[in-house]
Design a protein around this motif. Sequence first.
Motif, PDB file in Angstrom:
ATOM      1  N   PRO A   5      36.466 -22.631   3.624  1.00 17.89           N
ATOM      2  CA  PRO A   5      37.499 -22.129   4.549  1.00 17.89           C
ATOM      3  C   PRO A   5      38.730 -23.031   4.612  1.00 17.89           C
ATOM      4  CG  PRO A   5      35.636 -23.017   5.776  1.00 17.89           C
ATOM      5  CD  PRO A   5      35.238 -22.994   4.319  1.00 17.89           C
ATOM      6  N   GLU A   6      38.570 -24.302   4.289  1.00 20.41           N
ATOM      7  CA  GLU A   6      39.700 -25.232   4.309  1.00 20.41           C
ATOM      8  C   GLU A   6      40.686 -24.979   3.166  1.00 20.41           C
ATOM      9  OE1 GLU A   6      36.417 -27.407   1.981  1.00 20.41           O
ATOM     10  OE2 GLU A   6      36.553 -25.872   3.545  1.00 20.41           O
ATOM     11  N   TYR A   7      40.281 -24.153   2.204  1.00 15.56           N
ATOM     12  CA  TYR A   7      41.123 -23.864   1.039  1.00 15.56           C
ATOM     13  C   TYR A   7      41.611 -22.406   1.017  1.00 15.56           C
ATOM     14  CZ  TYR A   7      39.424 -28.257  -1.020  1.00 15.56           C
ATOM     15  OH  TYR A   7      39.133 -29.578  -1.275  1.00 15.56           O
ATOM     16  N   LEU A   8      41.641 -21.738   2.148  1.00 14.07           N
ATOM     17  CA  LEU A   8      42.009 -20.319   2.161  1.00 14.07           C
ATOM     18  C   LEU A   8      43.366 -20.072   1.501  1.00 14.07           C
ATOM     19  CD1 LEU A   8      40.802 -19.093   5.661  1.00 14.07           C
ATOM     20  CD2 LEU A   8      39.737 -18.721   3.439  1.00 14.07           C
ATOM     21  N   ASN A   9      44.363 -20.876   1.837  1.00 15.26           N
ATOM     22  CA  ASN A   9      45.689 -20.693   1.238  1.00 15.26           C
ATOM     23  C   ASN A   9      45.670 -20.991  -0.256  1.00 15.26           C
ATOM     24  OD1 ASN A   9      46.844 -19.944   3.675  1.00 15.26           O
ATOM     25  ND2 ASN A   9      47.431 -22.045   4.183  1.00 15.26           N
ATOM     26  N   THR A  10      44.937 -22.019  -0.641  1.00 14.88           N
ATOM     27  CA  THR A  10      44.841 -22.384  -2.054  1.00 14.88           C
ATOM     28  C   THR A  10      44.118 -21.293  -2.837  1.00 14.88           C
ATOM     29  OG1 THR A  10      44.753 -24.713  -1.382  1.00 14.88           O
ATOM     30  CG2 THR A  10      44.140 -24.223  -3.645  1.00 14.88           C
ATOM     31  N   ILE A  11      43.083 -20.714  -2.254  1.00 14.36           N
ATOM     32  CA  ILE A  11      42.361 -19.605  -2.903  1.00 14.36           C
ATOM     33  C   ILE A  11      43.320 -18.443  -3.138  1.00 14.36           C
ATOM     34  CG2 ILE A  11      40.578 -17.839  -2.567  1.00 14.36           C
ATOM     35  CD1 ILE A  11      38.951 -20.045  -1.060  1.00 14.36           C
ATOM     36  N   GLU A  59      38.682 -26.566  -9.329  1.00 11.76           N
ATOM     37  CA  GLU A  59      40.025 -25.988  -9.417  1.00 11.76           C
ATOM     38  C   GLU A  59      40.730 -26.048  -8.058  1.00 11.76           C
ATOM     39  OE1 GLU A  59      41.680 -24.683 -12.289  1.00 11.76           O
ATOM     40  OE2 GLU A  59      40.050 -25.871 -13.130  1.00 11.76           O
ATOM     41  N   LEU A  60      39.997 -25.748  -7.000  1.00 14.03           N
ATOM     42  CA  LEU A  60      40.580 -25.801  -5.653  1.00 14.03           C
ATOM     43  C   LEU A  60      41.017 -27.220  -5.294  1.00 14.03           C
ATOM     44  CD1 LEU A  60      38.108 -23.438  -3.786  1.00 14.03           C
ATOM     45  CD2 LEU A  60      40.541 -23.008  -4.204  1.00 14.03           C
ATOM     46  N   MET A  61      40.173 -28.183  -5.595  1.00  9.34           N
ATOM     47  CA  MET A  61      40.505 -29.577  -5.288  1.00  9.34           C
ATOM     48  C   MET A  61      41.728 -30.029  -6.086  1.00  9.34           C
ATOM     49  SD  MET A  61      36.723 -31.324  -4.751  1.00  9.34           S
ATOM     50  CE  MET A  61      37.188 -32.640  -5.772  1.00  9.34           C
ATOM     51  N   SER A  62      41.784 -29.650  -7.359  1.00 10.15           N
ATOM     52  CA  SER A  62      42.921 -30.045  -8.207  1.00 10.15           C
ATOM     53  C   SER A  62      44.216 -29.413  -7.706  1.00 10.15           C
ATOM     54  CB  SER A  62      42.686 -29.604  -9.645  1.00 10.15           C
ATOM     55  OG  SER A  62      41.610 -30.323 -10.205  1.00 10.15           O
ATOM     56  N   ALA A  63      44.167 -28.139  -7.386  1.00 11.39           N
ATOM     57  CA  ALA A  63      45.360 -27.428  -6.926  1.00 11.39           C
ATOM     58  C   ALA A  63      45.805 -27.935  -5.558  1.00 11.39           C
ATOM     59  CB  ALA A  63      45.097 -25.941  -6.865  1.00 11.39           C
ATOM     60  N   HIS A  64      44.850 -28.239  -4.710  1.00  7.86           N
ATOM     61  CA  HIS A  64      45.168 -28.714  -3.356  1.00  7.86           C
ATOM     62  C   HIS A  64      45.790 -30.109  -3.390  1.00  7.86           C
ATOM     63  CE1 HIS A  64      44.833 -28.418   0.965  1.00  7.86           C
ATOM     64  NE2 HIS A  64      44.353 -29.636   1.005  1.00  7.86           N
ATOM     65  N   ALA A  65      45.371 -30.913  -4.357  1.00  6.18           N
ATOM     66  CA  ALA A  65      45.872 -32.285  -4.464  1.00  6.18           C
ATOM     67  C   ALA A  65      47.299 -32.323  -5.006  1.00  6.18           C
ATOM     68  CB  ALA A  65      44.961 -33.117  -5.350  1.00  6.18           C
ATOM     69  N   SER A  66      47.703 -31.271  -5.732  1.00  8.05           N
ATOM     70  CA  SER A  66      49.040 -31.301  -6.334  1.00  8.05           C
ATOM     71  C   SER A  66      50.128 -30.895  -5.376  1.00  8.05           C
ATOM     72  CB  SER A  66      49.170 -30.373  -7.514  1.00  8.05           C
ATOM     73  OG  SER A  66      48.063 -29.778  -7.985  1.00  8.05           O
ATOM     74  N   ASN A  99      44.402 -17.180  -6.795  1.00  9.70           N
ATOM     75  CA  ASN A  99      44.070 -15.802  -7.157  1.00  9.70           C
ATOM     76  C   ASN A  99      45.284 -15.051  -7.680  1.00  9.70           C
ATOM     77  OD1 ASN A  99      41.284 -15.271  -6.914  1.00  9.70           O
ATOM     78  ND2 ASN A  99      41.442 -15.230  -4.706  1.00  9.70           N
ATOM     79  N   SER A 100      46.453 -15.355  -7.147  1.00  5.82           N
ATOM     80  CA  SER A 100      47.650 -14.648  -7.591  1.00  5.82           C
ATOM     81  C   SER A 100      48.324 -15.313  -8.794  1.00  5.82           C
ATOM     82  CB  SER A 100      48.652 -14.520  -6.441  1.00  5.82           C
ATOM     83  OG  SER A 100      49.134 -15.785  -6.050  1.00  5.82           O
ATOM     84  N   GLU A 101      48.106 -16.605  -8.976  1.00 11.92           N
ATOM     85  CA  GLU A 101      48.802 -17.332 -10.042  1.00 11.92           C
ATOM     86  C   GLU A 101      47.957 -17.635 -11.277  1.00 11.92           C
ATOM     87  OE1 GLU A 101      50.460 -20.833  -8.243  1.00 11.92           O
ATOM     88  OE2 GLU A 101      51.891 -19.681  -7.045  1.00 11.92           O
ATOM     89  N   SER A 102      46.641 -17.591 -11.139  1.00 10.33           N
ATOM     90  CA  SER A 102      45.764 -17.948 -12.254  1.00 10.33           C
ATOM     91  C   SER A 102      44.777 -16.819 -12.545  1.00 10.33           C
ATOM     92  CB  SER A 102      44.996 -19.235 -11.932  1.00 10.33           C
ATOM     93  OG  SER A 102      43.976 -19.457 -12.893  1.00 10.33           O
ATOM     94  N   THR A 103      44.965 -16.184 -13.687  1.00  8.57           N
ATOM     95  CA  THR A 103      44.059 -15.111 -14.088  1.00  8.57           C
ATOM     96  C   THR A 103      42.641 -15.632 -14.248  1.00  8.57           C
ATOM     97  OG1 THR A 103      45.877 -14.038 -15.244  1.00  8.57           O
ATOM     98  CG2 THR A 103      43.656 -13.318 -15.826  1.00  8.57           C
ATOM     99  N   GLU A 104      42.504 -16.818 -14.814  1.00 10.04           N
ATOM    100  CA  GLU A 104      41.166 -17.404 -15.020  1.00 10.04           C
ATOM    101  C   GLU A 104      40.478 -17.643 -13.683  1.00 10.04           C
ATOM    102  OE1 GLU A 104      38.946 -20.899 -17.583  1.00 10.04           O
ATOM    103  OE2 GLU A 104      41.029 -21.221 -16.988  1.00 10.04           O
ATOM    104  N   PHE A 105      41.201 -18.222 -12.720  1.00  5.90           N
ATOM    105  CA  PHE A 105      40.611 -18.464 -11.408  1.00  5.90           C
ATOM    106  C   PHE A 105      40.227 -17.141 -10.752  1.00  5.90           C
ATOM    107  CE2 PHE A 105      40.535 -18.987  -6.849  1.00  5.90           C
ATOM    108  CZ  PHE A 105      39.855 -20.184  -6.677  1.00  5.90           C
ATOM    109  N   ALA A 106      41.123 -16.172 -10.779  1.00  7.63           N
ATOM    110  CA  ALA A 106      40.861 -14.877 -10.146  1.00  7.63           C
ATOM    111  C   ALA A 106      39.635 -14.204 -10.759  1.00  7.63           C
ATOM    112  CB  ALA A 106      42.083 -13.978 -10.266  1.00  7.63           C
ATOM    113  N   THR A 107      39.524 -14.272 -12.077  1.00  3.99           N
ATOM    114  CA  THR A 107      38.376 -13.664 -12.760  1.00  3.99           C
ATOM    115  C   THR A 107      37.078 -14.342 -12.358  1.00  3.99           C
ATOM    116  OG1 THR A 107      39.744 -13.032 -14.639  1.00  3.99           O
ATOM    117  CG2 THR A 107      37.370 -13.170 -15.026  1.00  3.99           C
TER     118      THR A 107
END
Length: 82
Positions: free
Chosen positions: A13-19, A75-82, A23-31
Amino acid sequence: MLGEDHSLTKEFPEYLNTIATLNSESTEFATKAKQYDAIDKEVRVLELQDAPIDDQSMHQMKVERAELKDWLHQELMSAHAS
């Protein structure tokens, strides 16, 4: 616990915005997120129906879910850290 919801948004739940962003920017993540949620839903349904599949198949589904969860979390941790 049988039938417990392990959906991605429930687990992280702490990554809701990152998710939402991934989901909208990474096809691989969304899949992979869709695969994860589909497997989680199937496991929950089967557990609530007293698992009408063999133990090996259920175990394999749970392993796949765990592997996807680990990848998604990284992926969430990497994206959140950037």
